[in-house]
Design a protein around this motif. Structure first.
Motif, PDB file in Angstrom:
ATOM      1  N   TYR A  71      48.014  36.811  37.921  1.00  0.00           N
ATOM      2  CA  TYR A  71      49.229  36.006  38.075  1.00  0.00           C
ATOM      3  C   TYR A  71      50.445  36.815  37.640  1.00  0.00           C
ATOM      4  O   TYR A  71      50.324  37.894  37.040  1.00  0.00           O
ATOM      5  CB  TYR A  71      49.127  34.713  37.247  1.00  0.00           C
ATOM      6  N   GLU A 126      51.318  28.826  44.277  1.00  0.00           N
ATOM      7  CA  GLU A 126      49.995  29.305  44.665  1.00  0.00           C
ATOM      8  C   GLU A 126      50.133  30.061  45.979  1.00  0.00           C
ATOM      9  O   GLU A 126      50.539  29.484  46.993  1.00  0.00           O
ATOM     10  CB  GLU A 126      49.028  28.133  44.806  1.00  0.00           C
ATOM     11  N   SER A 158      45.471  31.914  43.325  1.00  0.00           N
ATOM     12  CA  SER A 158      44.900  30.574  43.243  1.00  0.00           C
ATOM     13  C   SER A 158      45.118  30.071  41.820  1.00  0.00           C
ATOM     14  O   SER A 158      45.033  30.839  40.863  1.00  0.00           O
ATOM     15  CB  SER A 158      43.409  30.581  43.592  1.00  0.00           C
ATOM     16  N   LEU A 159      45.403  28.789  41.686  1.00  0.00           N
ATOM     17  CA  LEU A 159      45.730  28.231  40.380  1.00  0.00           C
ATOM     18  C   LEU A 159      44.464  27.955  39.576  1.00  0.00           C
ATOM     19  O   LEU A 159      43.553  27.275  40.042  1.00  0.00           O
ATOM     20  CB  LEU A 159      46.543  26.947  40.536  1.00  0.00           C
TER      21      LEU A 159
END
Length: 341
Positions: free
Chosen positions: A152, A142, A111-112
Motif C-alpha cells: 500500500y 482500492e 486490494s484492501l
C-alpha cells in the motif's frame, strides 16, 4: 453481466471500513470540526479561529513516509507508520510557527486488507491526538494491478494556522544560538539507502540489533517524533525552525537563513544507528549529513538570552536538547550556508 467486484474492487468492504474508521477520527476532533466523516468534503469552522488569531494565515503541508513503508510491509507491522505520516506533515507546519488544525490521509492499495487499513488509520489517529489536530477526512482507494498483494501507499495533508506577524523565520541575526532538538531515530527519510545497506550487510529485519534487545525492523520503524507539545508553548522565543527531513542538516538549515548569514555547527554525539550506517555502509560524513537527521530532528534558532529558558522548557517537555552552534556572517557571498566545525 460483469461487476466491479469481479474487477477486484470491493465497494462493500470499503463502506464497512469507513464505518470502522469513523470512531477513530471522531476521537481526534477539535471543537471547530463541523459534522463528521462521510460527507463529500470536510468542514472546519474558521470563524472560531478569527476569535483567537488577529490576522490568521493558513499553513498547509503534504508528505508521505517514503520507502519506510516497505519495511513495515515486510515486517507485517503497520501500527506506527501512520504516526510517521502525521509527524512528517505536522513538523513542517511547526517550522512556520503554526498551530496544527486538521489532517487528511490517502491510503491506496491493490486490494484492501481490513486489518492493515485499520492498523494504519489507528496510528494516524494516535499521531493526530499527539499533535492536537483533527483527523477530519481522507480517502481509501482500492486499485487492482496498481500494487502487489498487501502493498500500500500513504500520503497525508495537514493544515495549521498562525498570525501573519508571527510566521517563522523572522529576525535571525549574527550571534543567535542554534539548538538541536533530538530525533527519535531515523524518522522517515533516507530509507532507500538504509535498506540498501541492510541488504548488503546480509541482515534480516527480524535479526536483533547490536545495541538493544529489539529487532532491526523495530529499530528502523521507530516512529518520527512529533514536536507539537514541546514547541508550541515556546514559539514566541523562537526565531526560526528547520525540520530536518530529506536533505538533512546541510539542505534544511539554509531554508530559514537570510542569504548573508550562515550556521556554524559544532559536533554532537550521533546516536549509534547513524554511526553504524556510516561505518558499515561506507557513507561519508557529508553524505550522512545530507541524507539523515543524524540525531537532530529539529533545529531552532533563538536569541542567546533565551537559551536557558528554551532548553529548560524543552527538557521539561521530555525532549533531549543540545546547543549545537550559532549564526555567523557569511565570509563571502558564495560561502556555504552551513559550516561544520
Amino acid at each position: 453481466m460483469r461487476t466491479y467486484l469481479e474487477s477486484g474492487v470491493n465497494v462493500e468492504l470499503g463502506n464497512q471500513l469507513v464505518k470502522k474508521i469513523k470512531p477513530i477520527a471522531k476521537s481526534t476532533f477539535r471543537d471547530e470540526v463541523i459534522g463528521g466523516i462521510g460527507s463529500f468534503a470536510a468542514l472546519f469552522d474558521f470563524t472560531a479561529l478569527c476569535k483567537k488569531y488577529k490576522n490568521p494565515a493558513l499553513v498547509s503541508s503534504t508528505d508521505g513516509v517514503g520507502t519506510k513503508l516497505l519495511i513495515a510491509e515486510e515486517m507485517g507491522k503497520h501500527d506506527t507508520i501512520g504516526i510517521d505520516l502525521v509527524a512528517m506533515c505536522v513538523n513542517d507546519i511547526l517550522a512556520q510557527g503554526a498551530e496544527p488544525l486538521f489532517f487528511l490521509d490517502y491510503f491506496s492499495a491493490g486490494s484492501l486488507n481490513e486489518e492493515i487499513v485499520l492498523s494504519v488509520i489507528n496510528g494516524i489517529g494516535i499521531g493526530c491526538k499527539e499533535a492536537k489536530m483533527a483527523l477530519i477526512g481522507g480517502e481509501t482507494a482500492e486499485m487492482p494491478s496498481m500494487y502487489r498483494k498487501d502493498v500500500y501507499d500513504l500520503a497525508g495533508f495537514a493544515v495549521g494556522v498562525v498570525d501573519k506577524d508571527k510566521i517563522l523565520p523572522q529576525n535571525i541575526t549574527v550571534g543567535d544560538a542554534i539548538i538541536g532538538v533530538h530525533s527519535s531515530g531515523i524518522h522517515s527519510n533516507g530509507f532507500s539507502l538504509v535498506r540498501n545497506i541492510i541488504k548488503n550487510c546480509g541482515i534480516s529485519y527480524s535479526d536483533l540489533s547490536p545495541w538493544h534487545e529489539k529487532s532491526w525492523g523495530k529499530i528502523l520503524l521507530e516512529p518520527t517524533k512529533i514536536y507539537v507539545n514541546s514547541l508550541l508553548p515556546i514559539m514566541s522565543q523562537i526565531k526560526g525552525i528547520a525540520h530536518i527531513t530529506g536533505g538533512g542538516l546541510i539542505d534544511n538549515i539554509p531554508r530559514i537563513l537570510p542569504n548573508h548569514l550562515a550556521a556554524e555547527i559544532d559536533s554532537w554525539q550521533w546516536p549509534e544507528i547513524f554511526t553504524w550506517l556510516s561505518k558499515e555502509g561506507k557513507v561519508a560524513k557529508e553524505e550522512m549529513l545530507k541524507t539523515f537527521n543524524c540525531g537532530i530532528g529539529m533545529v531552532l534558532v533563538i536569541a542567546q538570552d533565551n537559551i536557558a529558558d528554551v532548553c529548560d522548557s524543552l527538557i521539561k517537555s521530555g525532549e533531549t536538547v543540545s546547543t549545537i552552534g550559532k549564526i555567523i556572517e557569511k565570509p563571502t557571498d558564495n560561502a556555504k550556508s552551513v559550516i561544520f566545525t
